[in-house]
Design a protein around this motif. Sequence first.
Motif, short mmCIF file in Angstrom:
data_model
loop_
_atom_site.label_atom_id
_atom_site.label_comp_id
_atom_site.label_asym_id
_atom_site.label_seq_id
_atom_site.Cartn_x
_atom_site.Cartn_y
_atom_site.Cartn_z
N LEU A 23 0.81 -1.22 0.00
CA LEU A 23 0.00 0.00 0.00
C LEU A 23 0.85 1.27 0.00
O LEU A 23 0.59 2.20 -0.77
CB LEU A 23 -0.94 -0.01 1.21
CG LEU A 23 -1.97 1.11 1.27
CD1 LEU A 23 -2.90 1.06 0.09
CD2 LEU A 23 -2.72 1.03 2.58
N GLY A 24 1.85 1.34 0.87
CA GLY A 24 2.68 2.54 0.95
C GLY A 24 3.46 2.80 -0.34
O GLY A 24 3.54 3.94 -0.81
N ALA A 25 4.03 1.75 -0.91
CA ALA A 25 4.77 1.90 -2.16
C ALA A 25 3.83 2.32 -3.29
O ALA A 25 4.20 3.12 -4.15
CB ALA A 25 5.47 0.60 -2.52
N TYR A 26 2.61 1.81 -3.29
CA TYR A 26 1.64 2.21 -4.30
C TYR A 26 1.26 3.68 -4.16
O TYR A 26 1.17 4.40 -5.16
CB TYR A 26 0.39 1.32 -4.20
CG TYR A 26 -0.64 1.63 -5.25
CD1 TYR A 26 -0.45 1.25 -6.56
CD2 TYR A 26 -1.82 2.29 -4.92
CE1 TYR A 26 -1.39 1.53 -7.53
CE2 TYR A 26 -2.77 2.58 -5.87
CZ TYR A 26 -2.55 2.19 -7.18
OH TYR A 26 -3.48 2.48 -8.13
N LEU A 27 1.06 4.14 -2.93
CA LEU A 27 0.73 5.55 -2.71
C LEU A 27 1.85 6.47 -3.17
O LEU A 27 1.60 7.51 -3.78
CB LEU A 27 0.41 5.79 -1.24
CG LEU A 27 -0.89 5.20 -0.71
CD1 LEU A 27 -0.98 5.39 0.80
CD2 LEU A 27 -2.08 5.81 -1.40
#
Length: 99
Positions: A23-27
Motif C-alpha cells: 500500500l505505501g509503495a503504491y501511494l
Amino acid sequence: MPANKKYLSSNWQRFSKISAGFLGAYLVTISFHLALSIWIDRVNVIITSSFTGFMLWIALMIIAFLSKNGWKIWMVYLLLTILFSIITYLGKLYNPINL
C-alpha cells in the motif's frame, strides 16, 4: 532445527512491512506520477507511467521488505506521499495551463 529467535521479527513488524510494501509503495508511486503529470506533459507521463510506475512500485516494495523497522519505512512513505501531494497542489496553483 528451528530458526534463531533473534532473526525473527514480530507479527506487527511483519504486518507493517507487508502493508508498507504493497500500500505505501503504491501511494508513493501514484503521487509521484501525479506530481510529474502536473509539471510535465500529461499525455507523455500517463503513457510512460504504465511502465515506470510498475518498476518504481516494485523497487519501493523491495526497499520496504529489506528495512529493519516497518514503522519507519511507513513514515518515510507517508512523508514522500505528502511531499508529492504538495507538489501536485502547487502545480495546480502555479501551472493551471497544463490541466
